[in-house]
Scaffold this motif. Structure first.
Motif, short mmCIF file in Angstrom:
data_model
loop_
_atom_site.label_atom_id
_atom_site.label_comp_id
_atom_site.label_asym_id
_atom_site.label_seq_id
_atom_site.Cartn_x
_atom_site.Cartn_y
_atom_site.Cartn_z
N LEU A 72 16.06 1.10 -46.60
CA LEU A 72 15.22 1.01 -47.82
C LEU A 72 15.36 1.91 -48.38
CD1 LEU A 72 14.63 -3.02 -47.91
CD2 LEU A 72 17.19 -1.64 -48.59
N PHE A 73 14.58 3.27 -47.66
CA PHE A 73 14.27 4.15 -47.84
C PHE A 73 13.91 5.44 -46.76
CE2 PHE A 73 11.29 0.37 -50.09
CZ PHE A 73 10.56 0.91 -50.53
N GLN A 74 13.60 6.76 -47.08
CA GLN A 74 14.21 7.28 -46.41
C GLN A 74 12.12 8.53 -46.97
OE1 GLN A 74 16.55 10.42 -48.11
NE2 GLN A 74 15.89 10.76 -50.25
N ALA A 75 11.95 9.42 -45.37
CA ALA A 75 11.21 10.28 -45.23
C ALA A 75 10.63 10.72 -47.11
CB ALA A 75 11.32 11.35 -44.19
N GLY A 76 9.86 10.96 -46.80
CA GLY A 76 8.47 11.54 -48.20
C GLY A 76 9.12 10.32 -49.11
N ASP A 77 9.78 9.06 -49.04
CA ASP A 77 9.20 8.43 -50.04
C ASP A 77 7.85 7.59 -50.35
OD1 ASP A 77 11.44 9.15 -50.99
OD2 ASP A 77 12.63 7.01 -49.91
N LYS A 78 7.32 7.22 -51.00
CA LYS A 78 5.95 6.24 -51.76
C LYS A 78 6.36 5.25 -51.32
CE LYS A 78 3.72 9.79 -52.22
NZ LYS A 78 2.75 10.27 -51.20
N VAL A 79 5.71 4.00 -51.15
CA VAL A 79 6.43 2.60 -50.67
C VAL A 79 4.59 2.12 -51.49
CG1 VAL A 79 8.01 2.83 -48.43
CG2 VAL A 79 5.12 2.39 -48.52
N GLY A 80 5.08 0.30 -51.76
CA GLY A 80 4.12 -0.45 -52.12
C GLY A 80 3.54 -1.60 -51.12
N MET A 81 2.09 -1.63 -51.34
CA MET A 81 2.13 -2.77 -49.81
C MET A 81 3.02 -4.37 -50.04
SD MET A 81 -1.13 -4.84 -49.49
CE MET A 81 -1.24 -6.48 -50.12
N GLY A 82 3.76 -4.60 -49.12
CA GLY A 82 4.69 -5.68 -48.54
C GLY A 82 6.03 -5.33 -49.45
N GLU A 83 6.03 -3.84 -48.99
CA GLU A 83 7.68 -3.39 -49.59
C GLU A 83 8.63 -3.41 -48.45
OE1 GLU A 83 9.09 -1.11 -53.16
OE2 GLU A 83 6.91 0.16 -52.67
N ARG A 84 9.79 -3.99 -48.57
CA ARG A 84 10.60 -4.23 -47.99
C ARG A 84 10.94 -2.83 -46.87
NH1 ARG A 84 15.90 -7.39 -48.61
NH2 ARG A 84 15.78 -6.21 -50.18
N LEU A 85 11.21 -2.73 -46.10
CA LEU A 85 11.62 -1.09 -45.54
C LEU A 85 13.04 -1.10 -44.87
CD1 LEU A 85 8.17 -0.53 -43.98
CD2 LEU A 85 8.60 0.18 -46.41
N VAL A 86 12.99 -2.24 -44.49
CA VAL A 86 14.03 -2.57 -43.37
C VAL A 86 14.75 -3.58 -43.58
CG1 VAL A 86 15.52 -2.14 -41.11
CG2 VAL A 86 14.21 -0.26 -41.42
N GLU A 87 16.25 -3.77 -43.65
CA GLU A 87 16.63 -5.25 -43.59
C GLU A 87 17.48 -5.02 -42.09
OE1 GLU A 87 19.28 -5.72 -46.91
OE2 GLU A 87 17.83 -5.71 -48.07
N ILE A 88 17.12 -6.69 -41.71
CA ILE A 88 18.02 -6.29 -40.46
C ILE A 88 18.85 -8.27 -40.51
CG2 ILE A 88 17.11 -7.10 -38.18
CD1 ILE A 88 14.21 -5.49 -38.26
N LEU A 89 20.32 -8.19 -39.81
CA LEU A 89 20.80 -8.78 -39.40
C LEU A 89 20.39 -9.76 -38.45
CD1 LEU A 89 24.35 -8.01 -41.78
CD2 LEU A 89 22.26 -9.46 -42.36
#
Length: 89
Positions: A72-89
Motif C-alpha cells: 500500500l506504500f512505497q519508499a518515501g511515502d509518509k504513513v500515519g499510526m495504524g495505517e495498513r502497509l501490506v495486505e497478506i492473504l
C-alpha cells in the motif's frame, strides 16, 4: 546510523485502521524500504517494510504467514499510526 527496532503490530489504531492480523505502522513515519513484492510468500515474522520514525528505523514484520496481496506504500511515502502497509492473504 539509525537504530533498528522490530515491531510486530500497532498497539493503538485509529478508527478504520488495520486490524490485529495486519501489518500496520506503529507510529507516524516515513517508509524507507519495502522488503517484499506482491505475490511473494511470507512466513509469520518475516520483515516486510522499514519505517523511519523519531530518527530510528522500525522493521514491520508479517503478523502471519501468507501471500503478499498488495503493498500500500512505497519508499518515501509518509504513513500515519495504524495505517495498513501490506495486505497478506
Amino acid at each position: 546510523m539509525a537504530e533498528r527496532k522490530k515491531v510486530y503490530l500497532a498497539a493503538h489504531r485509529p478508527h478504520g485502521a488495520a486490524g490485529p492480523e495486519e501489518a500496520a505502522a506503529p507510529m507516524p513515519g516515513t517508509v524507507r524500504k519495502v522488503l517484499v513484492v506482491e505475490g511473494q510468500q511470507v512466513a509469520a515474522g518475516d520483515p516486510l517494510v522499514v519505517i523511519e520514525a523519531m530518527k530510528m528505523e522500525h522493521t514491520i514484520d508479517a503478523p502471519r504467514s501468507g501471500s503478499v496481496k498488495k503493498i500500500l506504500f512505497q519508499a518515501g511515502d509518509k504513513v500515519g499510526m495504524g495505517e495498513r502497509l501490506v495486505e497478506i492473504l
